[in-house]
Design a protein around this motif. Structure first.
Motif, mmCIF file in Angstrom:
data_model
loop_
_atom_site.group_PDB
_atom_site.id
_atom_site.type_symbol
_atom_site.label_atom_id
_atom_site.label_comp_id
_atom_site.label_asym_id
_atom_site.label_seq_id
_atom_site.Cartn_x
_atom_site.Cartn_y
_atom_site.Cartn_z
ATOM 1 N N PHE A 133 8.323 4.182 11.958
ATOM 2 C CA PHE A 133 8.477 5.248 12.951
ATOM 3 C C PHE A 133 7.794 6.566 12.579
ATOM 4 N N GLY A 134 7.195 6.647 11.370
ATOM 5 C CA GLY A 134 6.526 7.874 10.957
ATOM 6 C C GLY A 134 7.476 9.024 10.654
ATOM 7 N N ILE A 135 8.716 8.703 10.312
ATOM 8 C CA ILE A 135 9.737 9.724 10.049
ATOM 9 C C ILE A 135 9.980 9.838 8.547
ATOM 10 N N ASN A 136 10.062 11.066 8.046
ATOM 11 C CA ASN A 136 10.421 11.307 6.650
ATOM 12 C C ASN A 136 11.916 11.604 6.593
ATOM 13 N N LEU A 137 12.736 10.577 6.371
ATOM 14 C CA LEU A 137 14.186 10.732 6.312
ATOM 15 C C LEU A 137 14.636 11.571 5.128
ATOM 16 N N ARG A 138 13.837 11.612 4.089
ATOM 17 C CA ARG A 138 14.221 12.305 2.876
ATOM 18 C C ARG A 138 14.159 13.817 3.040
ATOM 19 N N LYS A 139 13.274 14.278 3.899
ATOM 20 C CA LYS A 139 13.059 15.711 4.073
ATOM 21 C C LYS A 139 14.371 16.398 4.445
ATOM 22 N N GLY A 140 14.819 17.276 3.574
ATOM 23 C CA GLY A 140 16.058 18.017 3.794
ATOM 24 C C GLY A 140 17.323 17.247 3.511
ATOM 25 N N GLY A 141 17.205 15.971 3.193
ATOM 26 C CA GLY A 141 18.381 15.127 3.017
ATOM 27 C C GLY A 141 19.178 15.398 1.753
ATOM 28 N N PHE A 142 18.582 16.058 0.775
ATOM 29 C CA PHE A 142 19.264 16.283 -0.494
ATOM 30 C C PHE A 142 19.437 17.765 -0.798
ATOM 31 N N GLU A 143 19.315 18.606 0.209
ATOM 32 C CA GLU A 143 19.499 20.047 0.023
ATOM 33 C C GLU A 143 20.873 20.358 -0.579
ATOM 34 N N PHE A 144 21.878 19.582 -0.205
ATOM 35 C CA PHE A 144 23.228 19.823 -0.692
ATOM 36 C C PHE A 144 23.356 19.645 -2.199
ATOM 37 N N MET A 145 22.399 18.953 -2.831
ATOM 38 C CA MET A 145 22.474 18.684 -4.267
ATOM 39 C C MET A 145 21.792 19.755 -5.110
ATOM 40 N N LYS A 146 21.033 20.641 -4.479
ATOM 41 C CA LYS A 146 20.342 21.695 -5.221
ATOM 42 C C LYS A 146 21.365 22.698 -5.744
ATOM 43 N N ALA A 147 21.035 23.243 -6.931
ATOM 44 C CA ALA A 147 21.908 24.272 -7.492
ATOM 45 C C ALA A 147 21.876 25.509 -6.601
ATOM 46 N N SER A 148 23.032 26.094 -6.343
ATOM 47 C CA SER A 148 23.079 27.281 -5.467
ATOM 48 C C SER A 148 22.798 28.546 -6.237
ATOM 49 N N ASP A 186 0.826 -1.200 0.000
ATOM 50 C CA ASP A 186 0.000 0.000 0.000
ATOM 51 C C ASP A 186 0.868 1.262 0.000
ATOM 52 N N ALA A 187 1.961 1.239 0.760
ATOM 53 C CA ALA A 187 2.863 2.392 0.828
ATOM 54 C C ALA A 187 3.640 2.591 -0.466
ATOM 55 N N ILE A 188 3.734 1.549 -1.284
ATOM 56 C CA ILE A 188 4.420 1.650 -2.573
ATOM 57 C C ILE A 188 3.470 2.150 -3.657
ATOM 58 N N ILE A 189 2.254 1.665 -3.693
ATOM 59 C CA ILE A 189 1.368 2.006 -4.811
ATOM 60 C C ILE A 189 0.541 3.269 -4.584
ATOM 61 N N ARG A 190 0.409 3.701 -3.330
ATOM 62 C CA ARG A 190 -0.380 4.907 -3.040
ATOM 63 C C ARG A 190 0.515 6.142 -2.984
ATOM 64 N N ALA A 191 0.249 7.076 -3.866
ATOM 65 C CA ALA A 191 1.069 8.284 -3.971
ATOM 66 C C ALA A 191 1.062 9.096 -2.682
ATOM 67 N N ASP A 192 -0.077 9.157 -1.980
ATOM 68 C CA ASP A 192 -0.128 9.950 -0.749
ATOM 69 C C ASP A 192 0.784 9.374 0.332
ATOM 70 N N LYS A 193 1.001 8.073 0.304
ATOM 71 C CA LYS A 193 1.928 7.459 1.268
ATOM 72 C C LYS A 193 3.370 7.591 0.786
ATOM 73 N N MET A 194 3.590 7.352 -0.516
ATOM 74 C CA MET A 194 4.935 7.444 -1.068
ATOM 75 C C MET A 194 5.503 8.862 -0.926
ATOM 76 N N ALA A 195 4.623 9.865 -0.881
ATOM 77 C CA ALA A 195 5.063 11.258 -0.708
ATOM 78 C C ALA A 195 5.696 11.490 0.664
ATOM 79 N N ASN A 196 5.535 10.558 1.579
ATOM 80 C CA ASN A 196 6.141 10.681 2.906
ATOM 81 C C ASN A 196 7.556 10.125 2.975
ATOM 82 N N TYR A 197 8.028 9.517 1.863
ATOM 83 C CA TYR A 197 9.381 8.959 1.928
ATOM 84 C C TYR A 197 10.119 8.927 0.597
ATOM 85 N N PHE A 198 9.448 9.306 -0.532
ATOM 86 C CA PHE A 198 10.139 9.156 -1.807
ATOM 87 C C PHE A 198 9.814 10.263 -2.802
ATOM 88 N N ILE A 199 8.580 10.393 -3.213
ATOM 89 C CA ILE A 199 8.203 11.332 -4.270
ATOM 90 C C ILE A 199 7.540 12.577 -3.695
#
Length: 151
Positions: free
Chosen positions: A136-151, A21-34
């Protein structure tokens, strides 16, 4: 060795139905991937994924198969190369799920080696982020790729 293939695995302490369910539902996948706003995965449909850190990147995804313990789709896994991704879900003791993500195959050449490194890292991150979200209900992705954004 003529071909390279990605295969990563991780066990999550949730039942197969909840993991799927967490893979096929976009509202759930938005909490960790897209990013939010994507459509749910449906067999035979084409969808697009964007990522919160890289809104300019749009990934076309063709859903090939969804069943009780497997999701298969095709996407541009490497520049101008459509690759199949298989996500297999195996019920494990203790109401857990072993997730195996496979992608490929590509030639054993410099382009293939770059793809293998980049996408193995990406799928490992996908699994770790999904585990953190589901257990655990944690979004590890949030802020994790800020270093890759163009400055």
């Amino acid at each position: 060795m003529d071909e390279l293939e990605i295969k990563v695995k991780l066990q999550i302490s949730k039942p197969v139905s909840e993991v799927k369910d967490a893979i096929i539902r976009a509202d759930k996948m938005a909490n960790y991937f897209i990013a939010e706003g994507a459509r749910n995965m449906e067999e035979g449909k084409n969808i697009q994924w964007t990522f919160p850190e890289f809104p300019e990147m749009i990934i076309d995804v063709k859903i090939l198969k969804i069943d009780s313990d497997q999701v298969i789709f095709e996407w541009e896994g490497s520049k101008n190369k459509q690759l199949e991704v298989r996500i297999d879900l195996e019920e494990r003791p203790g109401n857990s799920t072993l997730i195996t993500v496979s992608e490929g195959k590509m030639k054993y050449d410099p382009e293939g080696i770059v793809w293998l490194k980049r996408n193995t890292e990406g799928w490992s991150n996908f699994l770790a982020c999904m585990k953190a979200y589901l257990e655990f209900g944690i979004n590890l992705r949030k802020g994790g790729f800020e270093f890759m954004k163009a400055s």
